[in-house]
Design an enzyme around this catalytic site. Structure first.
Site, PDB file in Angstrom:
ATOM      1  N   LYS A  14       7.725  10.969   0.967  1.00 42.22           N
ATOM      2  CA  LYS A  14       7.232  10.184   2.286  1.00 42.22           C
ATOM      3  C   LYS A  14       8.204   9.715   2.770  1.00 42.22           C
ATOM      4  O   LYS A  14       8.361   9.726   4.054  1.00 42.22           O
ATOM      5  CB  LYS A  14       6.128   9.095   1.380  1.00 42.22           C
ATOM      6  CG  LYS A  14       5.326   8.467   2.854  1.00 42.22           C
ATOM      7  CD  LYS A  14       4.954   7.150   2.185  1.00 42.22           C
ATOM      8  CE  LYS A  14       5.751   6.265   2.070  1.00 42.22           C
ATOM      9  NZ  LYS A  14       5.682   4.810   1.661  1.00 42.22           N
ATOM     10  N   LEU A  28       0.703  -1.074  -0.033  1.00 42.13           N
ATOM     11  CA  LEU A  28      -0.103  -0.096  -0.113  1.00 42.13           C
ATOM     12  C   LEU A  28       0.878   1.461  -0.038  1.00 42.13           C
ATOM     13  O   LEU A  28       2.240   1.278   0.313  1.00 42.13           O
ATOM     14  CB  LEU A  28      -0.959  -0.012   1.321  1.00 42.13           C
ATOM     15  CG  LEU A  28      -1.727  -1.131   1.365  1.00 42.13           C
ATOM     16  CD1 LEU A  28      -2.319  -1.384   2.757  1.00 42.13           C
ATOM     17  CD2 LEU A  28      -2.847  -1.081   0.311  1.00 42.13           C
ATOM     18  N   PRO A  29       0.288   2.509  -0.260  1.00 41.61           N
ATOM     19  CA  PRO A  29       1.224   3.655  -0.491  1.00 41.61           C
ATOM     20  C   PRO A  29       1.912   4.136   0.915  1.00 41.61           C
ATOM     21  O   PRO A  29       2.929   4.495   0.919  1.00 41.61           O
ATOM     22  CB  PRO A  29       0.012   4.669  -0.910  1.00 41.61           C
ATOM     23  CG  PRO A  29      -1.023   3.808  -1.604  1.00 41.61           C
ATOM     24  CD  PRO A  29      -1.011   2.747  -0.953  1.00 41.61           C
ATOM     25  N   LYS A  57      14.555  -0.441   6.054  1.00 43.79           N
ATOM     26  CA  LYS A  57      14.145   0.072   4.744  1.00 43.79           C
ATOM     27  C   LYS A  57      14.202   1.615   4.753  1.00 43.79           C
ATOM     28  O   LYS A  57      14.663   2.253   3.787  1.00 43.79           O
ATOM     29  CB  LYS A  57      12.465  -0.373   4.440  1.00 43.79           C
ATOM     30  CG  LYS A  57      12.092   0.324   3.070  1.00 43.79           C
ATOM     31  CD  LYS A  57      12.745   0.012   1.827  1.00 43.79           C
ATOM     32  CE  LYS A  57      12.325   0.903   0.671  1.00 43.79           C
ATOM     33  NZ  LYS A  57      10.950   0.426   0.475  1.00 43.79           N
ATOM     34  N   THR A  75       5.883   0.571   2.972  1.00 45.87           N
ATOM     35  CA  THR A  75       6.847   1.381   3.645  1.00 45.87           C
ATOM     36  C   THR A  75       5.989   2.557   4.413  1.00 45.87           C
ATOM     37  O   THR A  75       5.517   3.306   3.927  1.00 45.87           O
ATOM     38  CB  THR A  75       7.858   2.235   2.779  1.00 45.87           C
ATOM     39  OG1 THR A  75       8.756   1.098   2.122  1.00 45.87           O
ATOM     40  CG2 THR A  75       8.992   2.917   3.648  1.00 45.87           C
TER      41      THR A  75
END
Length: 345
Positions: free
Chosen positions: A288, A98-99, A211, A136
């Site tokens: 982001k 997902l975003p 990450k 992420t």
């Protein structure tokens, strides 16, 4: 009501179908490629017996994926779920890509989400469920969601990826995994269907920390590669020559050798710059991730002078040239080339 043999048979059939099914939620640039590899390799491994379920916020996206997959694999058993709860109830294994943090909260803990569906299952069915989240997102949000999934009885890992859209398509992603060791071992076979490196980083959230640190480096690198390529060209160097020098010297990095932002600089490769920066990792997503890194740094008291500067540059790219927001983040090169940077930071 007293259970009848027919009810028992129906329940057994539903349980067997769920056990032999895999759901994938989130079919964006990365998710669609990951789902394709997961499904196709699982299909071959199972001899065609596995059922697959896809779910996306846009049903048309799910329909397009299904059409493409069954064209490539005629007879494949693929279905569309309209809610995350439906996807969870249909499958014992659920992968989400997902975003960002709000989307994960929505898919997992809101109405018609994964957690509510888990709570509706018999205890043994919930306990046999595995959730793999490759988004992420904010580490604390991920840990909170993981805790709710575990309280509902299921196993869960955070498994963000490195490798970009090209790695997702080629099935060469690296998965950075956080969660209980038992859940990690359950997730490994599925992750290897989508990537070539699966690295256990520690407890819940550890994969995300790894990450975010990796993307902090990546985000800074892409900017300085753009700066170096601009400077070299301004002083008369052919971009192919300069890229060759960098890629065989101490400045070598993925941002130059694979994702070089200058068209024709890598004649044997096809980075996003060759397609007007389409098809890569969106600038808005890199912004982001830089924000996730600077937020973590502020909460832990770690100075990130380059990280903060890079975040500001990506924010300027998105606000001043909105067209680049959804283009690959190497388009920062295009922004720097036409802007009056550096500005007062």
């Amino acid at each position: 009501m007293r259970p009848t043999p027919r009810l028992f048979r129906g329940a057994s059939l539903a349980a067997a179908r769920r056990q032999n099914s895999v759901s994938f939620i989130g079919l964006g640039r990365m998710g669609s490629e990951m789902a394709y590899n997961l499904f196709s390799r699982t299909l071959v491994e199972s001899g065609g017996s596995t059922r697959f379920v896809v779910c996306d916020a846009r049903e048309a996206t799910s329909e397009a994926f299904l059409k493409n997959f069954v064209t490539q694999f005629p007879g494949a058993n693929v279905h569309i779920a309209t809610t995350p709860a439906e996807a969870l109830l249909a499958s014992r294994t659920v992968v989400t890509m997902l975003p960002s943090s709000p989307h994960v909260r929505n898919v997992y803990v809101e109405e018609d989400g994964i957690v509510s569906a888990l709570r509706s299952l018999p205890p043994e069915a919930a306990q046999s469920t595995l959730c793999i989240d490759s988004t992420t997102l904010d580490v604390e949000v991920a840990r909170t969601v993981a805790s709710e999934v575990q309280e509902a009885g299921a196993a869960v890992v955070d498994a963000p990826v490195s490798g970009g859209v090209a790695g997702a398509k080629a099935g060469t992603l690296s998965f950075l995994v956080g969660g209980p060791k038992e859940a990690f071992h359950l997730a490994q076979p599925h992750l290897y269907h989508m990537g070539k490196n699966v690295i256990y980083c520690g407890d819940s959230g550890a994969g995300l920390v790894a990450k975010i640190c990796n993307n902090l480096i990546l985000g800074v690198q892409q900017i300085v590669v753009a700066e170096a390529m601009l400077l070299g060209q301004k002083l008369g160097l052919d971009p192919k020559v300069l890229a060759s020098v960098i890629n065989s010297s101490t400045g070598a990095c993925w941002s130059s050798s694979v994702n070089n932002p200058v068209p024709s600089a890598l004649p044997d490769k096809s980075p996003p710059c060759e397609r007007d920066y389409e098809g890569g990792f969106a600038t808005s997503l890199m912004l982001k991730d830089m924000g996730l890194a600077t937020d973590l740094a502020e909460s832990t008291g770690i100075p990130l002078p380059l990280g903060h500067t890079a975040e500001k540059i990506y924010a300027d790219v998105v606000s001043e040239d909105p067209e680049l927001s959804n283009k690959d983040f190497s388009s920062v090169y295009r922004y720097l080339r036409v802007s009056a940077y550096p500005k007062t930071l």
